[in-house]
Design an enzyme around this catalytic site. Structure first.
Site, PDB file in Angstrom:
ATOM      1  CG  ASP A  30      -2.310   0.659   0.977  1.00 19.59           C
ATOM      2  OD1 ASP A  30      -3.386   0.345   0.853  1.00 19.59           O
ATOM      3  OD2 ASP A  30      -1.892   2.000   0.780  1.00 19.59           O
ATOM      4  CD  GLU A 151     -14.534  -8.802  -3.298  1.00 15.37           C
ATOM      5  OE1 GLU A 151     -15.279  -9.535  -2.495  1.00 15.37           O
ATOM      6  OE2 GLU A 151     -15.252  -7.607  -3.533  1.00 15.37           O
ATOM      7  CG  PHE A 152     -18.163 -13.412  -5.639  1.00 12.02           C
ATOM      8  CD1 PHE A 152     -18.937 -12.746  -6.481  1.00 12.02           C
ATOM      9  CD2 PHE A 152     -17.050 -14.109  -6.247  1.00 12.02           C
ATOM     10  CE1 PHE A 152     -18.894 -12.726  -7.762  1.00 12.02           C
ATOM     11  CE2 PHE A 152     -17.087 -14.394  -7.648  1.00 12.02           C
ATOM     12  CZ  PHE A 152     -17.980 -13.498  -8.424  1.00 12.02           C
ATOM     13  CG  LEU A 153     -14.013 -11.647  -0.031  1.00 11.93           C
ATOM     14  CD1 LEU A 153     -12.764 -10.923   0.470  1.00 11.93           C
ATOM     15  CD2 LEU A 153     -13.963 -12.987   0.379  1.00 11.93           C
ATOM     16  CD  GLU A 155     -18.096  -3.695   4.169  1.00 11.14           C
ATOM     17  OE1 GLU A 155     -18.434  -3.203   5.193  1.00 11.14           O
ATOM     18  OE2 GLU A 155     -17.871  -3.008   2.996  1.00 11.14           O
ATOM     19  CG  LEU A 253     -35.974 -13.654  -1.182  1.00 13.37           C
ATOM     20  CD1 LEU A 253     -36.957 -14.984  -1.620  1.00 13.37           C
ATOM     21  CD2 LEU A 253     -36.589 -12.707  -2.067  1.00 13.37           C
ATOM     22  N   GLY A 256     -36.310  -5.142   4.374  1.00 19.08           N
ATOM     23  CA  GLY A 256     -35.819  -3.779   5.245  1.00 19.08           C
ATOM     24  C   GLY A 256     -35.707  -2.559   4.870  1.00 19.08           C
ATOM     25  CB  CYS A 263     -20.488  -4.088  -3.320  1.00 26.79           C
ATOM     26  SG  CYS A 263     -18.949  -4.509  -2.704  1.00 26.79           S
ATOM     27  CE  LYS A 324     -22.425  -6.872   5.833  1.00 26.40           C
ATOM     28  NZ  LYS A 324     -22.081  -7.985   4.753  1.00 26.40           N
TER      29      LYS A 324
HETATM   30  C1  UDX Z   1     -21.992  -7.504  -1.117  1.00 26.19           C
HETATM   31  C2  UDX Z   1     -22.168  -8.973  -1.816  1.00 26.19           C
HETATM   32  O1  UDX Z   1     -23.004  -9.636  -1.012  1.00 26.19           O
HETATM   33  C3  UDX Z   1     -20.812  -9.541  -1.852  1.00 26.19           C
HETATM   34  O2  UDX Z   1     -20.715 -10.700  -2.686  1.00 26.19           O
HETATM   35  C4  UDX Z   1     -19.972  -8.377  -2.574  1.00 26.19           C
HETATM   36  O3  UDX Z   1     -18.631  -8.968  -3.133  1.00 26.19           O
HETATM   37  C5  UDX Z   1     -19.855  -7.123  -2.152  1.00 26.19           C
HETATM   38  O4  UDX Z   1     -21.007  -6.643  -1.740  1.00 26.19           O
HETATM   39  P1  UDX Z   1     -21.767  -6.522   1.348  1.00 26.19           P
HETATM   40  O5  UDX Z   1     -21.929  -5.256   0.633  1.00 26.19           O
HETATM   41  O6  UDX Z   1     -20.587  -6.758   2.346  1.00 26.19           O
HETATM   42  O7  UDX Z   1     -21.484  -7.710   0.156  1.00 26.19           O
HETATM   43  O8  UDX Z   1     -23.125  -6.806   1.829  1.00 26.19           O
HETATM   44  P2  UDX Z   1     -24.538  -7.802   1.980  1.00 26.19           P
HETATM   45  O9  UDX Z   1     -24.283  -8.734   2.860  1.00 26.19           O
HETATM   46  O10 UDX Z   1     -24.399  -8.496   0.332  1.00 26.19           O
HETATM   47  O11 UDX Z   1     -25.715  -6.772   1.901  1.00 26.19           O
HETATM   48  C6  UDX Z   1     -25.605  -5.470   1.183  1.00 26.19           C
HETATM   49  C7  UDX Z   1     -26.909  -4.964   1.628  1.00 26.19           C
HETATM   50  O12 UDX Z   1     -28.195  -5.409   1.370  1.00 26.19           O
HETATM   51  C8  UDX Z   1     -27.016  -4.402   3.198  1.00 26.19           C
HETATM   52  O13 UDX Z   1     -27.412  -3.152   3.209  1.00 26.19           O
HETATM   53  C9  UDX Z   1     -28.079  -5.264   3.756  1.00 26.19           C
HETATM   54  O14 UDX Z   1     -28.593  -4.986   4.800  1.00 26.19           O
HETATM   55  C10 UDX Z   1     -28.928  -5.690   2.474  1.00 26.19           C
HETATM   56  N1  UDX Z   1     -29.793  -6.684   2.449  1.00 26.19           N
HETATM   57  C11 UDX Z   1     -29.028  -8.114   2.243  1.00 26.19           C
HETATM   58  C12 UDX Z   1     -31.013  -6.980   2.800  1.00 26.19           C
HETATM   59  O15 UDX Z   1     -31.658  -5.834   3.023  1.00 26.19           O
HETATM   60  N2  UDX Z   1     -31.768  -8.030   2.804  1.00 26.19           N
HETATM   61  C13 UDX Z   1     -31.243  -9.157   2.396  1.00 26.19           C
HETATM   62  O16 UDX Z   1     -31.876 -10.142   2.520  1.00 26.19           O
HETATM   63  C14 UDX Z   1     -29.700  -9.232   2.154  1.00 26.19           C
END
Ligand code: UDX
Length: 432
Positions: A30, A151-153, A155, A253, A256, A263, A324
């Site tokens: 970095d 990547e599909f991670l 947080e 599903l 909220g 992302c 989240k």
């Molecule tokens: C997401 C993708 O899931 C991940 O694969 C990608 O690489 C990065 O973006 P992330 O942003 O960490 O991950 O969070 P995620 O758990 O996917 O939730 C995203 C948003 O959707 C949050 O605001 C969460 O509260 C909301 N959410 C998720 C819902 O409102 N309902 C759900 O059923 C799932």
């Protein structure tokens, strides 16, 4: 094989540490010296459960190292992962790729033997082609191979997602690079991860299409929740009923607040921008963005009605403000829309978040941070369960507050309406 991760943000740091934990020798680079020094002391600049322990363990056993010297690190490595940020362009909607191309130029002058250059950052279709073009200016094509490996991670779940991914996607048509990449991921493939090799452009698009689809799923159920509220139906029954259809699946599903994070908002905009470039109309994704932007207004309107259309001097508490649970990330959290709006209308806001005070609210009038749930909810008119942290899932509100009973707005459907009502509180949830 020696690995070099360029960028120690979320993607680079988590992936680098996890690759080291699988037995690889990894150097994380970095340009931010403070960050590198911080990491060398075993301190982690982001909130991610389990990450700090893995950093310390792998740094101590010397499989993991940190550096600000990009050129030297690239020269010493065989596999280079580009993990720098691709934020939305200021004033636009496409991805800002300046960091990607700056790093590419630096890599270009450090190719001393065959290297695989991989984009792990989320990058628009054809970015790999552009990287290849830049590298070719100074290097023979035999000396490098550009691969896409999105990547599909998530947080808060990043280490588990790295260790047990649903799939590993490798975008390349180069046999030599494909073999090396498959070998690198073999510990995860042998544990059950599906391995998919595609063209580089397809891998780039798989990432955007996946995020856009997940955002669509959430937005869809949020709109169905609106309909459920008007028709006396419980949206959770709908989610279960739909999810049992294997073609649909039960995850993502949960109705909220508006989706947020680093992302979905960024990637939905960027895929539309890519499609525009190729003269294609992604009307579904466009309407998802619009609907999600409108989501906070709908929830604010419900708050307004719950408080009998009087917001001035109403005491409103937010439990959780991040987008989240299990993260301290505020990026595009719906609380960033709701709290300023309520404060402007004269409400007095308190919030408690397990990850502490948030600078985003420092300058707002009548918004204060509390360090316990109890302090936050005391004397409130309305308590909003905004983020689904475990510690908010079984609060005994009756025991917690002795005096006045407040209204509870459970935006994550964490509680049973009956139980809360039995405790003497007015209770509202989403889609019921
Ligand atoms: C997401 C993708 O899931 C991940 O694969 C990608 O690489 C990065 O973006 P992330 O942003 O960490 O991950 O969070 P995620 O758990 O996917 O939730 C995203 C948003 O959707 C949050 O605001 C969460 O509260 C909301 N959410 C998720 C819902 O409102 N309902 C759900 O059923 C799932």
């Amino acid at each position: 094989m020696k690995l070099c991760m360029i960028g120690t943000g979320y993607v680079g740091l988590v992936s680098g540490v996890c690759f080291a934990d699988l037995g690889n020798e990894v150097i994380c680079v970095d340009k931010d010296l403070n960050k590198i020094n911080f990491l060398k002391k075993g301190k982690v600049p982001i909130y991610e459960p389990g990450l700090s322990e893995l950093v310390t363990k792998n740094f101590r056993n010397k499989r993991l190292n940190f550096s600000t010297d990009l050129k030297k690190s690239v020269k010493e490595s065989d596999i280079i992962f580009i993990c720098v940020g691709t934020p939305t362009k200021k004033g636009g909607s496409s991805a800002d790729l300046s960091q990607i191309y700056n790093v590419t130029k630096e890599i270009s002058s450090s190719i001393n033997k065959f290297k695989i250059i991989i984009t792990k950052s989320t990058v628009p279709v054809t970015t790999g082609d552009e990287i290849e073009k830049i590298l070719s200016r100074k290097n023979s094509k035999k000396k490098f191979s550009v691969v896409s490996n999105p990547e599909f991670l998530r947080e808060g779940e990043a280490i588990r997602d790295f260790s047990f991914p649903d799939r590993v996607v490798i975008g390349t048509n180069d046999k030599k690079a494909a073999k090396i990449m498959k070998n690198l991921y073999s510990p995860l493939i042998s544990k059950g991860a599906s391995y998919l090799q595609t063209s580089r452009r397809a891998a780039e698009l798989i990432k955007y299409a996946s995020n856009a689809f997940l955002a669509t799923k959430i937005t869809f159920i949020n709109e169905i929740a609106n309909l459920c509220e008007k028709t006396g139906i419980n949206v959770e029954d709908i989610s279960i009923g739909m999810g049992l259809d294997k073609r649909i699946g039960s995850r993502f599903l949960r109705a909220g607040p508006a989706y947020g994070g680093s992302c979905f908002p960024k990637d939905t905009k960027a895929i539309i921008s890519t499609a525009d470039k190729f003269k294609t109309n992604l009307s579904v994704v466009k309407s998802v963005i619009k609907s999600n932007e409108n989501r906070s207004k709908i929830l604010l309107d419900r708050i307004y009605r719950m408080l009998k259309k009087k917001l001035k001097n109403k005491k409103i508490t937010f439990l959780g403000v991040t987008f989240k649970a299990n993260t301290d990330d505020m990026r595009d959290s719906s609380s960033l829309k709701m709290i300023p709006w309520l404060s402007k209308k004269g409400a007095i806001i308190k919030y408690f978040d397990p990850t502490g005070h948030k600078n985003e609210f420092s300058k707002l009038k009548n918004v204060t941070n509390k360090t316990s749930i109890k302090d936050a909810v005391q004397n409130s008119d309305l308590v909003i369960l905004h983020t689904e942290w475990n510690e908010f899932k079984s609060i005994n509100f009756k025991n917690l507050v002795k005096g006045k009973k407040f209204i509870i707005f459970d935006m994550r459907n964490l509680y049973s309406s009956l139980k809360i009502k039995q405790q003497g509180f007015k209770y509202y949830s989403v889609g019921k």
